[in-house]
Structures are given as C-alpha cells and as structure tokens.
Scaffold this motif. Structure first.
Motif, mmCIF file in Angstrom:
data_model
loop_
_atom_site.group_PDB
_atom_site.id
_atom_site.type_symbol
_atom_site.label_atom_id
_atom_site.label_comp_id
_atom_site.label_asym_id
_atom_site.label_seq_id
_atom_site.Cartn_x
_atom_site.Cartn_y
_atom_site.Cartn_z
ATOM 1 N N LEU A 1 -10.835 -61.513 20.835
ATOM 2 C CA LEU A 1 -11.625 -60.349 21.236
ATOM 3 C C LEU A 1 -11.866 -59.411 20.054
ATOM 4 O O LEU A 1 -12.969 -58.868 19.898
ATOM 5 C CB LEU A 1 -10.898 -59.603 22.361
ATOM 6 N N MET B 1 -14.546 -60.858 17.877
ATOM 7 C CA MET B 1 -15.863 -60.658 18.504
ATOM 8 C C MET B 1 -16.349 -59.227 18.300
ATOM 9 O O MET B 1 -17.523 -58.995 17.971
ATOM 10 C CB MET B 1 -15.776 -60.976 19.993
ATOM 11 N N ALA B 2 -15.442 -58.270 18.484
ATOM 12 C CA ALA B 2 -15.816 -56.862 18.311
ATOM 13 C C ALA B 2 -16.247 -56.589 16.878
ATOM 14 O O ALA B 2 -17.223 -55.859 16.630
ATOM 15 C CB ALA B 2 -14.632 -55.963 18.688
ATOM 16 N N TYR C 1 -19.804 -57.812 16.355
ATOM 17 C CA TYR C 1 -20.761 -56.844 16.903
ATOM 18 C C TYR C 1 -20.887 -55.637 15.971
ATOM 19 O O TYR C 1 -21.987 -55.150 15.688
ATOM 20 C CB TYR C 1 -20.293 -56.358 18.280
ATOM 21 N N GLU D 1 -21.771 -52.676 22.208
ATOM 22 C CA GLU D 1 -21.022 -53.909 22.452
ATOM 23 C C GLU D 1 -19.705 -53.911 21.678
ATOM 24 O O GLU D 1 -18.668 -54.358 22.180
ATOM 25 C CB GLU D 1 -21.862 -55.125 22.063
ATOM 26 N N THR E 1 -15.991 -54.055 23.373
ATOM 27 C CA THR E 1 -15.119 -55.199 23.074
ATOM 28 C C THR E 1 -13.831 -54.749 22.402
ATOM 29 O O THR E 1 -12.762 -55.321 22.647
ATOM 30 C CB THR E 1 -15.868 -56.224 22.203
ATOM 31 N N TYR E 2 -13.894 -53.724 21.537
ATOM 32 C CA TYR E 2 -12.654 -53.169 20.967
ATOM 33 C C TYR E 2 -11.738 -52.668 22.088
ATOM 34 O O TYR E 2 -10.513 -52.870 22.050
ATOM 35 C CB TYR E 2 -12.965 -52.010 20.020
ATOM 36 N N VAL F 1 -11.567 -53.667 25.219
ATOM 37 C CA VAL F 1 -10.985 -54.815 25.922
ATOM 38 C C VAL F 1 -9.884 -55.452 25.072
ATOM 39 O O VAL F 1 -8.824 -55.839 25.586
ATOM 40 C CB VAL F 1 -12.074 -55.855 26.267
#
Length: 355
Positions: free
Chosen positions: A27, A30-31, A34, A42, A46-47, A49
């Motif tokens: 995760l 992914m962050a 983005y 986004e 995501t950060y 999460v």
C-alpha cells in the motif's frame, strides 16, 4: 530548495521481493506512485489506508514512513497543523523502534516544514541536528545538505549555499540516485541564478529538467521550469521564458500548490511586464499577491508586491508604486535581513524558490 516532497529518498523496501512484500508495504508503494505522479487525492487516501494497515499488523517501519509521507502531502495542501502532527508521530514511532534512518528522515521533514514556513533559524538548527547523526545514508545526507544550502541562500550566503549544494550533488552521485541528482542540479541552477551566473544556471537547470523527464517528478518539474523561466528572461529569451512560466502555472494548478502558484504568477507577470504587456502583467502580479496572501507565504507576497510596484513605476503610477514599494521592502527586510533597502529597490535580491 525546500524539501517539501523528498522523492529522492532511501527506499527502505527496495530489497524486498515482490513475493514476500507485506500488504502495508504494498500500500505504501502504491501511495508513493500516486504521489510521484501528482495524483494527490489518491496518494493521501492510500497513505491513510497504509497507516491503518501498518498499525493493525504492527509494522513500525512502514508506519513511520507512511506517516511522514502523508505529512508531506498534507503540508503541500497547506494543512500545516495536520502535517506537523503526522510528522511528529512519525518521529516518535521511528525513535521508539530504534530506527536511526527513519528518525533522521522525520527530523529532516520537520525542519523542512520550518523552512517552508520561513522559520529559518529553527530550520537550520534542526537540519544540522539531523546531519549530526552517525552513519547517515548518502541519499539522506544529500537531502539534508540541499536544505542547509537553501537556508544559506535565503540568508544571502551564496558561497555557503553553493558548497552545501555541491556536497548534496556529490552525495547523490555516490548513492547512484538519479532523482536526487535532479534536485541537486536544480539547486545549483538556482544558486547560480542568485549569483547572476546565468549561463551556468541555464546549464544546471537543463540537466535537472532532462533527468526529471525520465523520473516523472511533477513538482520538481514545475519548480524547474519556473526557475528556468527567470534564467531565460535574464538571457533575453522572453518567448521561451513565457512558455516556461505558463507551464509552471499549469503544473502547480494541477498539483493544487498555492505557494508555488504565487511564484509562478509573479514570474509570468514579470515576463509580461518586460514584454510591454502591462495590463496582463498587472493581472498576473495581483494573482500572485492573492495566492501568496491566501497561503500565508509572506516572502512570496513581498516579492510580488515589489514587482507590482515596479510595474506602476513603469506606467506612471508613482504614488501607487511608492506605497507598494514601502510594503514590499518592509517585508523583505524582515524576511531577508541580509538585504539592504537600496538593493531591494533596485530589484537586486535573492531568487525565491518554493522545493
């Protein structure tokens, strides 16, 4: 250059194979993707999460990193209180885990916030404290050196800034870190612009932008074209300078970065003024003042006021020019005590870059 988005950072997960990576680490990656592409909504989501996942699975390394990067993203959105609280928490998590690298990362970021908010003495003290840790990784040393260079540059110590920026480049080269080299070349371009070494500034900024085209760092791209616009204007290339300044406005509008928008509109207004487009110059400079005032950037506001004063002087509005100039020089005297009033009136003052 302000270390608002420390993209050229030590990747604490680089040695982890794709098959063994944990959900919180995935995760976080992914962050970061983005974030690097300028997709801030986004990235922030995501950060958040990733933080919850790291808390649930008790992964302090991921937690400290995600908290700090979320702090940086929040600070770019002018959510300064939230950003500071997140980064303070990152510092405490890293300290509690005994992770020296992440502790220094958090210190560096907190100092960066002080720099962005123009608390220069406190920023310098915190950067120096971060640099005093033993066995600082070359990438991290490079970023701390670059931030100390920015503090020296703002205070008018060009020789000191140049030395810090060169050490920053050397550290990034030693770490084989291309994004870090892009930042270092950018900063060397800025300090050479402040020294009025325009050809060298042009060379360094072109090298930085060439790397940025490969790395995709939108924020640094915006800063690069903004500063290159000033250099191009100084070299008499007003058409190219205008294109660069307009590109900076578009990038920072996309990134929702009001402090940088203020600087971009100021530069665009200056270029329009030199091109004889006085009405358009006034519009752009007033926008710069509005953006700077709204986001609390006193330095950017003072510089935009000074340029608007110069415009009024050029168009015969002497009373308005004098009023604006008094306001501008008062602000610049407070924020840049190394400058003399005569230099400010003549327009000879350090280049302001928002990093």
């Amino acid at each position: 250059m302000v270390d608002q988005a420390p993209d050229a950072e030590t990747d604490v997960f680089s040695a982890t194979s794709a098959s063994s990576i944990s959900p919180p680490s995935l995760l976080l990656q992914m962050a970061r993707q983005y974030d690097g592409k300028g997709c801030m909504e986004e990235a922030i989501g995501t950060y958040q999460v990733a933080i919850r996942s790291a808390e649930a699975q008790r992964e302090p390394v991921v937690l400290a990193e995600a908290l700090r990067r979320l702090a940086v993203a929040r600070h770019r959105r002018q959510e300064c209180s939230e950003a500071r609280a997140l980064c303070e928490r990152s510092y405490q998590v890293a300290l509690g885990h005994g992770d020296a690298a992440l502790t220094v990362e958090a210190l560096n970021t907190l100092a960066g916030f002080e720099l962005v908010e123009e608390h220069y003495e406190l920023a310098e003290e915190m950067f120096s404290r971060a640099l005093s840790f033993q066995s600082v990784h070359p990438e991290l040393r490079g970023r701390i050196e670059q931030n100390l260079g920015t503090v020296q540059s703002i205070q008018g110590d060009h020789a000191g800034a140049l030395a810090h920026y060169q050490r920053s480049l050397d550290a990034f080269v030693a770490a084989s870190n291309e994004p870090g080299c892009a930042i270092a070349y950018h900063n060397l371009g800025v300090i050479n612009a402040e020294r009025r070494a325009w050809d060298e500034a042009d060379r360094c900024l072109r090298l930085s932008l060439r790397i940025v085209e490969r790395t995709g760092d939108r924020h640094l791209h915006g800063l690069g074209v903004l500063n290159h616009a000033e250099v191009l204007a100084a070299l008499g290339k007003l058409k190219e300078a205008r294109i660069a300044a307009e590109s900076a406005v578009c990038i920072f509008d996309e990134l929702r970065a009001p402090a940088e928008m203020a600087d971009a509109y100021r530069m665009l207004g200056m270029i329009c003024r030199e091109a004889g487009e006085f009405a358009l110059a006034g519009t752009r400079l007033r926008l710069a003042i509005e953006f700077a005032s709204a986001c609390g950037s006193a330095l950017s506001e003072a510089e935009a006021l000074r340029e608007l004063a110069y415009l009024h002087g050029r168009t015969g509005g002497i009373d308005e020019a004098l009023d604006l100039l008094v306001r501008a020089t008062s602000g610049l005297s407070r924020l840049k005590p190394c400058m003399r009033h005569a230099e400010m009136v003549a327009g000879i003052y350090p280049v302001a870059v928002a990093n």
